[in-house]
Scaffold this motif. Structure first.
Motif, PDB file in Angstrom:
ATOM      1  N   ALA A  94      28.678  68.586  56.617  1.00 51.76           N
ATOM      2  CA  ALA A  94      28.652  68.305  55.180  1.00 51.76           C
ATOM      3  C   ALA A  94      29.064  69.508  54.334  1.00 51.76           C
ATOM      4  CB  ALA A  94      27.250  67.855  54.770  1.00 51.76           C
ATOM      5  N   ASP A  95      29.263  70.659  54.956  1.00 52.59           N
ATOM      6  CA  ASP A  95      29.543  71.903  54.228  1.00 52.59           C
ATOM      7  C   ASP A  95      30.799  71.765  53.354  1.00 52.59           C
ATOM      8  OD1 ASP A  95      30.184  74.497  53.436  1.00 52.59           O
ATOM      9  OD2 ASP A  95      29.543  75.375  55.337  1.00 52.59           O
ATOM     10  N   ALA A 118      30.702  61.610  56.782  1.00 52.81           N
ATOM     11  CA  ALA A 118      31.138  60.457  55.988  1.00 52.81           C
ATOM     12  C   ALA A 118      30.510  60.508  54.595  1.00 52.81           C
ATOM     13  CB  ALA A 118      30.763  59.158  56.700  1.00 52.81           C
ATOM     14  N   ARG A 119      29.207  60.766  54.560  1.00 50.47           N
ATOM     15  CA  ARG A 119      28.478  60.837  53.288  1.00 50.47           C
ATOM     16  C   ARG A 119      29.035  61.934  52.386  1.00 50.47           C
ATOM     17  NH1 ARG A 119      23.678  61.631  55.812  1.00 50.47           N
ATOM     18  NH2 ARG A 119      23.346  59.586  56.699  1.00 50.47           N
ATOM     19  N   ARG A 123      37.569  64.214  55.247  1.00 48.05           N
ATOM     20  CA  ARG A 123      38.557  63.591  56.132  1.00 48.05           C
ATOM     21  C   ARG A 123      37.895  63.618  57.503  1.00 48.05           C
ATOM     22  NH1 ARG A 123      44.724  64.187  57.154  1.00 48.05           N
ATOM     23  NH2 ARG A 123      44.672  64.394  54.925  1.00 48.05           N
ATOM     24  N   LEU A 124      37.617  62.431  58.059  1.00 47.73           N
ATOM     25  CA  LEU A 124      36.805  62.343  59.276  1.00 47.73           C
ATOM     26  C   LEU A 124      37.662  61.820  60.422  1.00 47.73           C
ATOM     27  CD1 LEU A 124      34.132  62.345  60.841  1.00 47.73           C
ATOM     28  CD2 LEU A 124      33.513  60.223  59.676  1.00 47.73           C
ATOM     29  N   GLN A 141      29.705  52.194  55.334  1.00 54.28           N
ATOM     30  CA  GLN A 141      29.081  52.246  54.004  1.00 54.28           C
ATOM     31  C   GLN A 141      29.011  53.693  53.501  1.00 54.28           C
ATOM     32  OE1 GLN A 141      25.062  50.730  53.987  1.00 54.28           O
ATOM     33  NE2 GLN A 141      24.763  51.302  51.847  1.00 54.28           N
ATOM     34  N   ALA A 142      28.615  54.608  54.377  1.00 52.52           N
ATOM     35  CA  ALA A 142      28.532  56.030  53.983  1.00 52.52           C
ATOM     36  C   ALA A 142      29.908  56.545  53.588  1.00 52.52           C
ATOM     37  CB  ALA A 142      27.954  56.856  55.133  1.00 52.52           C
ATOM     38  N   ALA A 143      30.945  56.128  54.315  1.00 48.76           N
ATOM     39  CA  ALA A 143      32.296  56.586  54.013  1.00 48.76           C
ATOM     40  C   ALA A 143      32.760  56.042  52.658  1.00 48.76           C
ATOM     41  CB  ALA A 143      33.256  56.163  55.118  1.00 48.76           C
TER      42      ALA A 143
END
Ligand code: NAD
Ligand code: MG
Length: 394
Positions: A94-95, A118-119, A123-124, A141-143
């Motif tokens: 998340a950084d 994702a939250r 870019r995942l 949903q998180a994305a």
């Protein structure tokens, strides 16, 4: 010109996907720098990568490996921060300093950090298929909420992503066709699988991969997990996701349209193509993969999967149709079974037997929160552990 440097957090850096990612990254120092690298507990290997890529942070998931990581980084004279534990994986995922996260941890151990990325709107690049099987709805949903771009790098899903309509819709799509190599035991009948060893199961004809996914390929569970993955990533029902065995592993998957057009993505079986696609999207960059030589290949073969010899694929469809947390039960039982098989505690045919017994015994239940799913995951692991004592030994 390549634009601003992208900073990559690579979770699962010491694995097979990790190595392929770093190979592509190293070819493009003008585009990419490494923000974070993680490993489970292999500190020596992680330090070797730190010396070469000089990340801002290095993470060991196993906290007992932290002192060795600190000492090693100090000995190398690197300013890299040493972090440890599951929370540290979430932190680097998340950084804000990292814009791209490569989710390449194996198994459900990757789910929390994948969700964190994702939250946080990254870019995942998604390799960790087990996290989609376990928590696909929550991940999507998180994305959406976090504004993340999920770029599938599992080769089949990357192929489908490339072949779907460019506007992101599904207009005119009839079916997704996932190709499967059939694994090292393709063509064998069930009775001929009794007594196969972990090394035989891991000797994949076309791909060089970690041991867990190699066993999954040998049982066809890998394709089962990928059907569930495709259902979440592309939003089509199971009835419109089919599997075809293609032993050459050159056609990575196909999209069948209502007008009869079938679009496919082809390439040599090398994960660097999908990883380069995800890293540079929407641009294209050199991945180091050799150009495809169709004349040398000469032919492509196709056949139906043999569900009698390889029941895991059918079990995955069953869990997908049951819905809720049933895929979490399937995934947990499979992780326990594969680990026992690799340790010589369960025979190859015991893998589908154990998974089926777990699906029979555990109702799955709702899948509304990560806590609930992790609870189901833990219950299914306990159940599988209890059942394993009664299963077929090697
Ligand atoms: P691997 O076993 O080679 O590497 C796994 C990585 O995860 C290592 O860096 C390891 O240190 C880390 N890890 C293991 N257990 C961990 C834990 N409990 N906590 C934190 N980190 C942990 O696996 P791989 O073949 O690179 O596969 C990684 C993922 O990518 C899997 O989900 C696999 O299904 C998927 N995938 C792999 C390939 C491939 O070609 N290898 C292709 C498609 C998808
Ligand atoms: Mg795949």
């Amino acid at each position: 010109m390549a634009g601003p440097l992208k900073t990559i957090a690579l979770l699962g850096a010491t694995g097979s996907i990790g190595g392929s990612t770093l190979d592509v990254v190293a070819r493009h120092p003008d585009r990419f720098r490494v923000g974070a690298l993680s490993a489970n507990g292999r500190v020596d290997e992680l330090l070797r990568l730190c010396a070469r890529f000089r990340p801002d942070a290095a993470v060991v998931a196993d906290e007992s490996a932290w002192p060795a990581l600190c000492d090693g980084l100090a000995a190398l004279g690197l300013p890299t921060r040493a972090l440890a534990g599951a929370a540290a994986l979430d932190e680097v995922a998340a950084d804000p300093a990292n814009d791209t996260v490569v989710a390449a941890i194996v198994g459900a151990a990757g789910v929390a950090s994948t969700l964190a990325a994702a939250r946080a709107g990254k870019r995942l690049l998604l390799a960790n298929k087990e996290s989609v099987v376990l928590a696909g709805d929550l991940l999507l949903q998180a994305a959406r909420e976090g504004g993340a771009t999920i770029l599938p790098v599992d080769s089949e899903h990357n192929a489908i992503y490339q072949c779907l309509p460019a506007d992101g819709g599904r207009q005119g799509v009839r079916r997704l066709l996932l190709t499967a190599s059939g694994g090292p035991f393709r063509g064998r009948r069930r009775a001929e699988l009794e007594g196969v060893t972990p090394d035989q199961a891991c000797a994949h004809p076309n791909w060089s991969m970690g041991r867990k996914i190699s066993v999954d390929s040998a049982t066809l569970m890998n394709k089962g997990l990928e059907v569930i993955e495709a259902r979440h990533l592309f939003g089509l029902p199971a009835s419109r996701i089919e599997v075809v065995v293609h032993p050459q592993s050159v056609i990575h998957s196909l999209v069948d349209y209502v007008d009869g057009s079938v679009l496919a993505q082809l390439g040599n079986p090398d994960m660097r193509t999908a990883l380069a696609y995800g890293l540079a999207w929407p641009e294209r960059i050199d991945s180091g993969v050799a150009p495809l030589d169709l004349a040398a290949l000469a032919r492509f073969d196709f056949e139906k999967p043999d569900l009698a010899a390889f029941p895991c694929l059918g079990l995955a469809y069953r869990a997908l149709e049951a819905g809720g947390a049933a895929p979490a039960v399937l995934n947990a039982a499979n992780e326990v079974a594969v680990s026992a098989f690799l340790q010589g505690k369960l025979g190859f045919l015991g893998i589908p037997d154990l998974i089926q017994a777990c699906l029979d015994a555990h109702p799955g239940g709702p899948a509304d929160s990560l806590e609930q799913l992790l609870e189901t995951d833990a219950e299914a692991r306990r159940l599988a552990g209890d059942l394993i004592a009664r299963m077929r030994r090697p």
